[in-house]
Design a protein around this motif. Structure first.
Motif, mmCIF file in Angstrom:
data_model
loop_
_atom_site.group_PDB
_atom_site.id
_atom_site.type_symbol
_atom_site.label_atom_id
_atom_site.label_comp_id
_atom_site.label_asym_id
_atom_site.label_seq_id
_atom_site.Cartn_x
_atom_site.Cartn_y
_atom_site.Cartn_z
ATOM 1 N N ILE A 1 32.843 -10.604 -8.836
ATOM 2 C CA ILE A 1 34.382 -10.293 -9.080
ATOM 3 C C ILE A 1 35.209 -10.625 -8.190
ATOM 4 O O ILE A 1 35.061 -10.055 -6.968
ATOM 5 C CB ILE A 1 34.710 -9.176 -9.959
ATOM 6 N N THR B 1 41.428 -4.804 -14.292
ATOM 7 C CA THR B 1 40.230 -5.573 -14.648
ATOM 8 C C THR B 1 39.042 -4.902 -15.245
ATOM 9 O O THR B 1 38.968 -3.551 -15.024
ATOM 10 C CB THR B 1 39.829 -6.158 -13.264
ATOM 11 N N GLU C 1 37.324 -13.485 -15.187
ATOM 12 C CA GLU C 1 36.791 -13.367 -13.727
ATOM 13 C C GLU C 1 35.456 -13.773 -13.645
ATOM 14 O O GLU C 1 34.947 -14.462 -12.426
ATOM 15 C CB GLU C 1 36.895 -11.938 -13.316
#
Length: 346
Positions: free
Chosen positions: A155, A74, A16
């Protein structure tokens, strides 16, 4: 392995930013029911190594139910962080991660609501899940303020642009970059939030100083605590993946105990509840499967409601005063203080 833990295959690893990646997980058909989740929830992941057999860390789901066919967590590197660095450095497609089912209370009551969202750094992870789920329904809208060090550290920058383009009348995203505007302050955050103070709820996720500043700003605008939902993660010291130890029978005979009636997964159970053993430990040693994650009073996954009688908590870092008034307790921290207690997880 805990009776609630499952191994999920890693389908993909997505870079990312320079220090954050997303891990896409598959869910076998036979486990789909256990991995149904709400936007904003998290997975508890077992990290090998460390002290003993491993450690556990919580990572928010950046996927959203109804919009993403797979699960996705994430992870942003933390300097010296055993869990985040192991996941970013070593996990690859084809690996298997041992996880607990989704947990967490950082989730909206309604996806038709008008929400005010604040995120900083990797705090965007549960927030983007909420945004995607909200936009997939009709009626709700969101204003998101997203703080980062600089443009390169944002992100989901591309995904957020696409979401705004798909629903410009329902989603507004304002980026707060330290490199351009400096660190957010209570004063600046108050000014940003003021035009949106009448929204149905506010969600905050990010580093503690940021969250504290946002909470103070919202409070100064007269937004009640019952409308402010925060997400705080702690490094877990225990191991929720460990096999639960049996409670010796003599502890039930020798110890003072309460009479417990508990509703769990559609069934009712009558048990003796020793006053020095947590409700969660009691249920697990009896072969039941209550919801739980951190076992340390941080996440709220094990919350249940006291219907009659009384129980006390040894630790509580997640339930607000309003929750306590409604009878909610954390089963991992709960001990009985009345002769009879009735609780429900259903």
């Amino acid at each position: 392995m805990s009776t609630s833990a499952c191994g999920l295959p890693v389908l993909d690893v997505i870079a990312e930013t320079a220090d954050a990646c997303s891990i896409v997980l598959g869910v076998p058909e036979e486990l789909c029911g256990r991995f149904t989740y709400r936007p904003g929830q998290f997975l508890t992941v077992r990290i090998p190594g460390g002290e003993g057999a491993g450690v556990a860390r919580c990572y928010s789901l950046s996927s959203a139910p109804g919009t993403d066919p797979t699960l996705k967590i994430t992870v942003k590197r933390v300097e010296g962080g055993h869990g985040s660095n192991w996941l970013c450095d070593y996990v690859r497609p084809g690996h298997t991660l041992e996880v607990l089912p989704p947990s967490g209370r950082f989730t909206p009551d309604s996806l038709a609501a008008d929400l005010l969202l604040f995120a900083a750094g990797s705090g965007i992870t549960p927030v983007i899940s909420i945004v995607k789920a909200l936009l997939a329904e009709s009626g709700g809208s969101a204003v998101l303020f997203y703080a980062n060090r600089d443009e390169a550290s944002v992100i989901f920058a591309g995904e957020l642009r696409e979401l705004v383009a798909s629903a410009p009348d329902r989603l507004q995203v304002v980026h707060l970059l330290e490199s351009l505007q400096g660190l957010p302050t209570v004063t600046s955050l108050t000014s940003l939030a003021a035009p949106h103070a009448a929204r149905d709820a506010a969600f905050i996720c990010g580093p503690a100083p940021f969250m504290d500043a946002v909470s103070e700003a919202l409070g100064s605008l007269g937004i009640g605590r019952e409308k402010i939902i925060t997400e705080r993660f702690h490094s877990l010291s225990g191991d929720p993946f460990a096999t639960v130890e049996e409670i010796p029978a003599e502890e039930f005979v020798a110890a003072e105990s309460a009479r417990l009636k508990v509703a769990l997964n559609g069934d009712e159970h009558l048990l003796e509840w020793p006053t020095h053993i947590s409700l969660l430990a009691l249920l697990r040693t009896r072969g039941l499967q209550p919801p739980f994650s951190c076992e340390e009073g941080f996440c709220g996954a094990c919350a249940c409601r006291v219907l009659t009688g009384e129980a006390k908590m040894l630790c509580n870092d997640v339930l607000e005063e309003e929750d306590l008034e409604e009878g909610l307790i954390l089963s991992c921290q709960a001990l009985p203080i009345s002769a009879e207690v009735e609780v429900t997880f259903d």
